[in-house]
Design an enzyme around this catalytic site. Sequence first.
Site, PDB file in Angstrom:
ATOM      1  CG  ASN A   1      -2.048  -0.971   1.147  1.00  0.00           C
ATOM      2  OD1 ASN A   1      -2.307  -1.552   0.095  1.00  0.00           O
ATOM      3  ND2 ASN A   1      -2.731  -1.178   2.264  1.00  0.00           N
TER       4      ASN A   1
ATOM      5  NE  ARG B   1      -8.027  -1.675 -10.161  1.00  0.00           N
ATOM      6  CZ  ARG B   1      -6.975  -0.926 -10.502  1.00  0.00           C
ATOM      7  NH1 ARG B   1      -6.048  -1.429 -11.283  1.00  0.00           N
ATOM      8  NH2 ARG B   1      -6.873   0.320 -10.065  1.00  0.00           N
TER       9      ARG B   1
ATOM     10  NE  ARG C   1      -2.736   5.737 -10.649  1.00  0.00           N
ATOM     11  CZ  ARG C   1      -3.581   6.568 -10.040  1.00  0.00           C
ATOM     12  NH1 ARG C   1      -4.131   6.227  -8.894  1.00  0.00           N
ATOM     13  NH2 ARG C   1      -3.883   7.719 -10.589  1.00  0.00           N
TER      14      ARG C   1
ATOM     15  CG  HIS D   1     -14.514   2.964 -11.344  1.00  0.00           C
ATOM     16  ND1 HIS D   1     -15.250   2.973 -10.177  1.00  0.00           N
ATOM     17  CD2 HIS D   1     -13.377   2.277 -11.052  1.00  0.00           C
ATOM     18  CE1 HIS D   1     -14.584   2.336  -9.230  1.00  0.00           C
ATOM     19  NE2 HIS D   1     -13.454   1.907  -9.728  1.00  0.00           N
TER      20      HIS D   1
ATOM     21  CE1 TYR E   1      -9.365  -6.648  -2.637  1.00  0.00           C
ATOM     22  CE2 TYR E   1     -10.432  -5.025  -4.029  1.00  0.00           C
ATOM     23  CZ  TYR E   1      -9.289  -5.554  -3.474  1.00  0.00           C
ATOM     24  OH  TYR E   1      -8.075  -4.993  -3.746  1.00  0.00           O
TER      25      TYR E   1
ATOM     26  NE  ARG F   1     -11.903  -0.710   1.927  1.00  0.00           N
ATOM     27  CZ  ARG F   1     -10.973  -0.308   1.039  1.00  0.00           C
ATOM     28  NH1 ARG F   1      -9.715  -0.185   1.409  1.00  0.00           N
ATOM     29  NH2 ARG F   1     -11.306  -0.020  -0.207  1.00  0.00           N
TER      30      ARG F   1
ATOM     31  CG  HIS G   1     -14.193  -2.898  -3.067  1.00  0.00           C
ATOM     32  ND1 HIS G   1     -14.843  -3.063  -4.272  1.00  0.00           N
ATOM     33  CD2 HIS G   1     -13.156  -2.057  -3.301  1.00  0.00           C
ATOM     34  CE1 HIS G   1     -14.212  -2.353  -5.200  1.00  0.00           C
ATOM     35  NE2 HIS G   1     -13.197  -1.731  -4.638  1.00  0.00           N
TER      36      HIS G   1
END
Length: 716
Positions: free
Chosen positions: A58, A380, A410, A440, A473, A569, A597
């Site tokens: 992270n 993704r 990314r 997205h 997730y 979160r 998530h």
Amino acid sequence: MNLNSTGSQPTSIGEARTRYFNREISWLSFNERVLAEASNAAYPPLERLRFLSISGSNLDEFMMIRVAGLAAQVRGQVPKLSIDGLTPSQQLTAIHAKVRELEQSQQAILQDLVPLLADCGIHLAMADAIDPAAEDWLRQYFLDHLVPVITPQAIDPAHPFPFVANQGIGTLFTLTRIDDGSTLVEMVLIPNAIPRLVRVPGERPSYIAVEQVISRYASLLFPGFRIDGHGTFRVLRDSDIELEEEAEDLVRYFRSAIQRRRRGRVVLLEIDQGFDPVAEQLLIDQLAVDQPTINRNAGLIGINGLLEVVAEDRPDLKFAPYAPRYPERILEHDGDCFAAIREKDIVIHHPYESFEVVVDFLLQAAADPHVVSIKQTLYRAGNQSPVVAALISAAEAGKSVTAVVELKARFDEEQNLKWASELERAGVQVIYGFVEWKTHAKISMVVRREDNAYRTYCHFGTGNYHPQTARVYTDLSFFTADPSLGRDAAKVFNFVTGYVEPQETELLAISPLTLRDRLYGLIDREAEHAAAGRPAAIWAKLNALTERGIIDRLYAAGQAGVKVVLVVRGICCLRPSVDGLSDNIAVKSIIGRFLEHSRIWAFGNGHTLPSEHAQVFISSADAMSRNLKRRVEVLVPILNPTVHSQVLEQVLLANLIDTEQSWLLDGSDGTYERVEASGDGFNLHEYFMTNPSLSGRGGALADSRVPKLKLRRGAV
């Protein structure tokens, strides 16, 4: 409260600092909470090591993207202020101080874990603490596996300073030639193909960092020299890709940009605490770094490499395996996804319920002769994607298949380029969306011929179409055959593929067109209920809250009497529980076995939450400026009573009443305090793991088997 047209309240710099938390410091606080799980005695040792490694990964990404961006603003003298009124330079000063604290904590926790793991038979060894019995093996490993692939390079005028790749690790040696006393500096860069940690086999395996192995046997690498000193370093580089709007070919641009990213400007240099001063200055000069971007490390450099140890085959040192359930509703229809969805809307709660149902939805569409078209967004998808395979199968079966592949995801740009190429070869119509906005939204849309007409089946998700992350997730998959949502989904795809901006939608709110204003209106409406003396409440579950307009409206709603409870979160720029500002607002963060998530909003709508009259929404968007202004996102209303109850009174309520994985945000200083669980504490992850099919349940499971959740006073 006097809000302007954008939803933001004009403030001075001083007022901004009392109204908002800094985005970057808030993120670092989130990573502190992740790191704290590495000290959680309730977790098995290798899971604690996993959290330590995750905190390192992270932090790397944060430095390569966020810090790199701020450094670029400083170099370009960009006078942009953060939400709390800090200049880029002021933010960098605070960030570097906080990062150093985090790295020191990481090393301290590692030192705590070393003896704990040793007691369990796994040794994280230092170079000077190798078991003598392993010495011969390690020396031979060095000669057979390392010497053939590493390349010592002299650093002098005849040898240009070698390029050090992003996240590259190397060791500098200062040497003296024995026969003539001449001095030399040599660099050994560690190839990416070499394991970060060398595993010394045996019944009680040992792990040693590869750079320590190289240093240990360096005399074999430099015969005829005396080794006067050595030190290990690691480089992080600017990894952001700035898209130029005039880019004519996105595919070609990103292929080139990925190459440029590997050579980005150095944003952090990590070095051994005892690094040779001469070698250190050489690095600083050659890499063009300044002192604030140098961290001196007293322990393991590149702590994310510890994930290799977590892969050790010791299930006794990890969480008990968990097998997701397949939704009962689908099984009751003999596995026919379309029959189940046609009967009634379904919500699936990942990872407790299997992501396979999403894949099966697409596989059945690919094989179904009645299906005429499939449209799919891909942000993704992972490096092994059954979703991509299903789309390819559909195209090869003669279906009309459209895939919106987001090249700007990314660190997934290269993988998405690969998927786009494979999809195109199979005959899929691949669209890359907008140049300036990321797509997205998570939408699958299947059009099926039924009874001489067409029916549209949709999947809306809060998470990616990524089978690996779907195991850890927590996300929601919403399946529906609602004609209104089907027509709206078609408009979203037309917007992305053909730039046809929808004039209006029936149910969906779409970012960057209407989603932000829809949320603004819902918050304002709740304030009106409170002002009129009606019950008023807002519950929300998000990954991040940074958008000033949302924050200011939540402040205004709280001041009007709305009870606001937020489960955020990660980053939160809102200051909760501040007298006169946010008395009615509470913020908590949940960090645990699974990564929370899903994004959910609930508005009381004139009733006390939870209520069947509440307005409930799921979304792909967080409450961030980028999601609301620079991304294509959707906000999906949940209208089916059963799904409404499941999302509000199970999923969202469980997050609110969790006590065993929760942290409360202190609005005065931005610190988080872990909730002290009482004897009857509630763990939301265990609750969903141990109760049958809470969301995709069918008639075979009686409601009485599902424990009724209640909002307990003082839970937040």
